[in-house]
Design a protein around this motif. Structure first.
Motif, PDB file in Angstrom:
ATOM      1  N   LEU A  73       0.834  -1.203   0.000  1.00  0.00           N
ATOM      2  CA  LEU A  73       0.000   0.000   0.000  1.00  0.00           C
ATOM      3  C   LEU A  73       0.864   1.246   0.000  1.00  0.00           C
ATOM      4  O   LEU A  73       0.475   2.304  -0.524  1.00  0.00           O
ATOM      5  CB  LEU A  73      -0.930  -0.009   1.213  1.00  0.00           C
ATOM      6  N   GLY A  74       2.058   1.144   0.610  1.00  0.00           N
ATOM      7  CA  GLY A  74       2.983   2.263   0.586  1.00  0.00           C
ATOM      8  C   GLY A  74       3.937   2.187  -0.580  1.00  0.00           C
ATOM      9  O   GLY A  74       4.240   3.196  -1.227  1.00  0.00           O
ATOM     10  N   ILE A  75       4.429   0.973  -0.904  1.00  0.00           N
ATOM     11  CA  ILE A  75       5.399   0.811  -1.991  1.00  0.00           C
ATOM     12  C   ILE A  75       4.844   1.348  -3.302  1.00  0.00           C
ATOM     13  O   ILE A  75       5.546   2.012  -4.071  1.00  0.00           O
ATOM     14  CB  ILE A  75       5.786  -0.676  -2.123  1.00  0.00           C
ATOM     15  N   THR A  76       3.562   1.061  -3.562  1.00  0.00           N
ATOM     16  CA  THR A  76       2.982   1.471  -4.847  1.00  0.00           C
ATOM     17  C   THR A  76       2.701   2.960  -4.927  1.00  0.00           C
ATOM     18  O   THR A  76       2.676   3.528  -6.022  1.00  0.00           O
ATOM     19  CB  THR A  76       1.668   0.700  -5.086  1.00  0.00           C
ATOM     20  N   THR A  77       2.471   3.607  -3.768  1.00  0.00           N
ATOM     21  CA  THR A  77       2.090   5.021  -3.808  1.00  0.00           C
ATOM     22  C   THR A  77       3.271   5.961  -3.684  1.00  0.00           C
ATOM     23  O   THR A  77       3.187   7.116  -4.115  1.00  0.00           O
ATOM     24  CB  THR A  77       1.098   5.321  -2.673  1.00  0.00           C
ATOM     25  N   VAL A  78       4.409   5.505  -3.110  1.00  0.00           N
ATOM     26  CA  VAL A  78       5.547   6.406  -2.892  1.00  0.00           C
ATOM     27  C   VAL A  78       6.088   6.972  -4.203  1.00  0.00           C
ATOM     28  O   VAL A  78       6.276   8.191  -4.319  1.00  0.00           O
ATOM     29  CB  VAL A  78       6.648   5.680  -2.082  1.00  0.00           C
ATOM     30  N   PRO A  79       6.384   6.151  -5.247  1.00  0.00           N
ATOM     31  CA  PRO A  79       6.913   6.745  -6.483  1.00  0.00           C
ATOM     32  C   PRO A  79       5.963   7.773  -7.097  1.00  0.00           C
ATOM     33  O   PRO A  79       6.388   8.826  -7.574  1.00  0.00           O
ATOM     34  CB  PRO A  79       7.107   5.531  -7.398  1.00  0.00           C
ATOM     35  N   ALA A  80       4.641   7.445  -7.119  1.00  0.00           N
ATOM     36  CA  ALA A  80       3.682   8.354  -7.732  1.00  0.00           C
ATOM     37  C   ALA A  80       3.569   9.655  -6.949  1.00  0.00           C
ATOM     38  O   ALA A  80       3.526  10.752  -7.528  1.00  0.00           O
ATOM     39  CB  ALA A  80       2.313   7.680  -7.851  1.00  0.00           C
ATOM     40  N   THR A  81       3.513   9.554  -5.607  1.00  0.00           N
ATOM     41  CA  THR A  81       3.394  10.778  -4.806  1.00  0.00           C
ATOM     42  C   THR A  81       4.676  11.611  -4.860  1.00  0.00           C
ATOM     43  O   THR A  81       4.628  12.837  -4.850  1.00  0.00           O
ATOM     44  CB  THR A  81       3.061  10.424  -3.351  1.00  0.00           C
ATOM     45  N   TRP A  82       5.847  10.947  -4.915  1.00  0.00           N
ATOM     46  CA  TRP A  82       7.114  11.688  -5.050  1.00  0.00           C
ATOM     47  C   TRP A  82       7.146  12.460  -6.364  1.00  0.00           C
ATOM     48  O   TRP A  82       7.534  13.638  -6.398  1.00  0.00           O
ATOM     49  CB  TRP A  82       8.280  10.716  -4.960  1.00  0.00           C
ATOM     50  N   CYS A  83       6.745  11.784  -7.449  1.00  0.00           N
ATOM     51  CA  CYS A  83       6.728  12.456  -8.752  1.00  0.00           C
ATOM     52  C   CYS A  83       5.736  13.618  -8.750  1.00  0.00           C
ATOM     53  O   CYS A  83       6.042  14.718  -9.227  1.00  0.00           O
ATOM     54  CB  CYS A  83       6.386  11.439  -9.846  1.00  0.00           C
TER      55      CYS A  83
END
Length: 870
Positions: A73-83
């Motif tokens: 749930l965190g792994i998938t959202t971190v790259p998108a939210t960072w970008c």
């Protein structure tokens, strides 16, 4: 706990606390640009770190697997939210950014769904197991293609965000090189650590240090850029104003070299800020040197000079700008350079660009329409078409369709009517709709619905806009619905015919049975009557099939010998096969019996033989029918259709093979679909209905086919385990069944006079006193009058004025303990009666065997109640 685990766990807990602190600090400044994106980033990091920490602390495989999926749930959202966080800070006023955000999260959502699905998670990884490492149990697994694709997508987003982050760090005023390097390493470090972990290059490969790095150095680096945006508002504001100006701004030093310029100026001069610095202005802006010369000795207060210059552009011709030159002075009024401001005055160019963009949007709108759209001139020549029109008419490109007469694409016999409709639309200046058949480029036809509207230029008609919709599927659906309605009508008719026919058969069987009581079995007349009874029983089987077709019947399950059934129908099977086709029977003797409906099983075999004969298109070939017993395992049963609930074991099989054309793989996928057929006159119900019959008998069906070499249909049925109890009386016992000396009074309520009379004859012959009524109302009245004398009521369900159900209800109110026999031409499923506390109700389906009826009446009168098998 191993020291490596202890360090990682403690560090993760510290990172979680740090992320929470950052989240709280940003919440207090949530009005700042990028605040919510940063909080989302911190939330993802916290979930990742916390889940991974709990996973390390657990010892069971189930718990570790759960928290491994929770971490995603965190792994998938971190790259998108960072970008998105860096995009939000880099392009704060972008209109397209809010539309981009949902697209960034499509892939993460898909991965989260896959990771939590009970079966689909294997697309990402599988083979989860516990592996010892340093005295601890660590979750290990194999990665698959889904994990690789997700990693590549995550790396792409992290790279984009990192590049944007770096571009902002490099522009921070007065930042030292050491600070810049540390900040860049702070965000690139976790990225590198994750790559090392994914590609198993880490010295401790079973421990993922990515969340640890992200929650410490990565979060800190993100906080720096957010804090800088928050605190250094004024420099950022000046820079933002300078960079966001629509006018091009260039600052020159005393030597006419570029000291600074904004992105607009760089874009107009076809350069970038880095390469333009320290370049002579005349190299990038030819014609500006003469204007600047007048300012070499300018004094403060001199008005700017203006002139118009033409800028060459690499993509769309020229841009016309109004160039304003002003002198720059320092605080001591010393001339230090010039300020050049370029204002775009290319209204015509902007208008043309807007028109081009409008045309592009119009083209996209037209091409995205699922309906074909064409524009024709007054001569019916197509001038504009969209991609759907290209696909509808079967051409390769727009060019092949433009220039052709739209009228020529319509079926020839419909052109005059369509042309008249077009003229009417132009004359009345209104829209119109018509249905016709269009001809595709390959000669095939498509049924369409065309909505046409006139086009005008200054109130003068110049053409027709047509929206062409393919309605082939809709017409097929309507035809299917009409077919279903016709079948329902036929079913109602069949049910009604079967009901009336059952009444006639009841009278015939009963009258023949009465006749037999007056004859010796050795007399020739008795033998003829017995043959008549046999024919009537076969007719009763036919009516049961009609009722089953109408949905108002039920299967007459009995023990059957498949070989005997095939031999009995051998002559009928041969009539369904051409004489040039060789029919072979290979029947394995000693087959176990099966439980089935004789008529339905006969229909299954006949349908398979007929299909096999039709598959032999040349009319010359072979058809074989084989029977036997076959042991099937659980794996074997997987290849059979309709037998999901069957258990492995022996099965009786019927095998029908042909030497026909076989079945194409595309057709094979749909042969059991209702209404699907490859025959021009077929209805598409044969195999689907056949499969329904096989399923209802607890069997299965297997199809083996090779295009060009024939097909084999194999039907299996479970053998009989317990013999059925036979309730039928043999015909030879008909006389003895009727010769009973009974006593009592029976009320017969039946609207069909032949049935009513023959029942009266049967029961009076058996010694009973009989009262009759021809409808439910009269029956209730008669029952009320003689209720103390009546011992039994025979009641028909289908009657005028008052039906059998209503009459039974009224009789129960008068006398609840009365025994009742209900009969009908339909099946027992049409009669639903709650259990009675005092009286009893039995159901008998017409036509019934007279001896069986008399036996049932006798049993009920004597208190021996049972359900006969009619």
């Amino acid at each position: 706990m191993n020291w490596q685990f202890a360090i990682v766990v403690v560090a993760l807990l510290g990172g979680i606390v740090l992320d929470g602190a950052f989240w709280v600090m940003v919440w207090q400044r949530r009005q700042q640009r990028g605040a919510y994106a940063f909080m989302a980033l911190m939330t993802g990091l916290t979930i990742w770190s916390a889940s991974y920490c709990i996973e390390l602390l657990n010892t069971s495989l189930t718990a570790k697997f759960f928290w491994h999926r929770a971490a995603y749930l965190g792994i998938t959202t971190v790259p998108a939210t960072w970008c998105y966080f860096n995009l939000r800070l880099t392009f704060p006023y972008s209109r397209w950014l809010p539309r981009l955000m949902p697209l960034l999260f499509v892939e993460p959502i898909v991965v989260m769904v896959l990771s939590w699905h009970s079966n689909w998670y294997t697309i990402l990884w599988d083979n989860f197991h516990l592996q010892p490492f340093g005295g601890q149990l660590v979750l290990a697994f194999d990665r698959h293609q889904g994990f690789v694709y997700h990693s590549l997508y995550s790396y792409l987003l992290l790279t984009i965000g990192t590049v944007l982050y770096g571009s902002r760090v490099f522009r921070v005023p007065s930042i030292r090189l050491s600070q810049m390097v540390l900040l860049v390493l702070g965000i690139v470090g976790p990225f590198i650590i994750n790559v090392i972990y994914v590609f198993d290059l880490s010295p401790i490969p079973l421990l993922d240090l990515t969340p640890l790095a992200l929650t410490t150095t990565g979060a800190t680096a993100g906080w720096f850029i957010f804090y800088f945006e928050l605190r250094d508002v004024l420099p950022i504001l000046h820079r933002a104003l300078f960079e966001s100006m629509n006018d091009g701004v260039i600052m020159l030093d005393f030597n006419h070299r570029i000291a600074n310029l904004n992105p607009t100026a760089a874009r107009w001069l076809n350069t970038n800020e880095a390469s333009a610095l320290d370049e002579p202005i005349d190299d990038l802006l030819p014609g500006s040197q003469e204007i600047i010369e007048g300012y070499l000795t300018s004094q403060p207060g001199i008005s700017p000079q203006n002139t118009v210059l033409t800028l060459s552009r690499s993509t769309s011709g020229y841009r016309y700008v109004d160039l304003s030159v002003s002198a720059l002075h320092d605080r001591r009024n010393r001339h230090i350079g010039q300020l050049l401001v370029m204002r775009n005055i290319s209204r015509l160019k902007r208008t043309e660009q807007a028109l081009r963009e409008s045309e592009a949007r119009y083209r996209n709108l037209i091409d995205l329409s699922p309906d074909a759209i064409t524009v024709t001139n007054l001569d019916s020549v197509i001038t504009v078409c969209n991609q759907s029109a290209v696909e509808l008419y079967g051409v390769a490109s727009h060019k092949e369709l433009i220039g052709r007469r739209g009228l020529d694409l319509i079926k020839k016999e419909q052109r005059a009517q369509f042309l008249e409709k077009t003229r009417y639309i132009l004359q009345t200046q209104s829209s119109g709709e018509t249905s016709c058949t269009v001809i595709r480029n390959d000669g095939s036809t498509v049924e369409v619905e065309i909505n046409s509207s006139p086009l005008y230029d200054n109130e003068t008609p110049i053409g027709i806009l047509s929206i062409v919709r393919d309605i082939s599927e809709r017409l097929r659906a309507e035809e299917t619905m009409r077919q279903v309605q016709r079948m329902e009508g036929i079913g109602v008719l069949a049910g009604g015919v079967a009901h009336d026919f059952n009444n006639l058969l009841t009278s015939i069987l009963a009258q023949n049975s009465l006749a037999l009581t007056h004859l010796s079995q050795n007399e020739h007349a008795a033998q003829h009557i017995l043959k008549s009874v046999k024919s009537a029983e076969r007719a009763a089987d036919l009516t049961r099939q009609l009722l089953a077709y109408a949905g108002k019947g039920q299967f007459q399950i009995q023990e059957l010998d498949v070989n005997e059934l095939i031999r009995e129908n051998d002559a009928l099977i041969e009539t369904a096969v051409s004489k040039s086709i060789e029919l072979t029977l290979a029947l394995d003797e000693g087959l176990p019996l099966i439980k089935a409906d004789r008529g339905q099983l006969q229909q299954v075999i006949m349908n398979l033989v007929i299909n096999a004969a039709e598959a032999i298109e040349t009319g010359i070939g072979e058809i074989s029918i084989r029977t036997g017993v076959r042991g099937l395992s659980t794996v074997d049963l997987l290849s059979y259709v309709g037998c999901e609930a069957l258990q492995p074991g022996p099965f009786v099989f019927v095998n029908v093979s042909d030497s026909g054309v076989g079945i194409h793989p595309d057709t094979m996928k749909r042969i059991f679909d209702p209404f699907f057929t490859t025959k021009t006159d077929g209805r598409g119900l044969g195999l689907s209905a056949l499969l329904g019959v096989i399923r209802s008998h607890g069997g299965g069906l297997h199809v083996r086919t090779t295009p060009g070499l024939g097909s084999t249909f194999t039907v299996i049925f479970p053998p009989v385990e317990e013999p059925l109890v036979e309730h039928h009386l043999p015909i030879s016992s008909s006389q003895q069944g009727l010769l009973q000396n009974l006593a009592g009074t029976v009320l017969i309520v039946e609207d069909e006079e032949p049935v009513r009379l023959v029942l009266q004859d049967l029961l009076e012959f058996a010694g009973l006193t009989v009262l009759t009524a021809e409808n439910g109302r009269d029956g209730v009245a008669c029952f009320a009058q003689h209720m103390t004398n009546i011992d039994l009521v025979l009641l028909d369900l289908q009657m005028p004025i008052m039906g059998g159900r209503e009459a039974l209800t009224e009789m129960r109110k008068i006398r609840p303990d009365i025994n009742v026999i209900v009969f009908s031409g339909y099946s027992e499923s049409q009669f639903s009666q709650a259990p009675d506390e005092i009286g009893s109700t039995l159901f008998i389906q017409k036509p019934f065997h007279p001896p069986s009826l008399v036996k049932t009446v006798s049993a009920m009168l004597n208190g021996q109640i049972f359900e006969p098998n009619p």
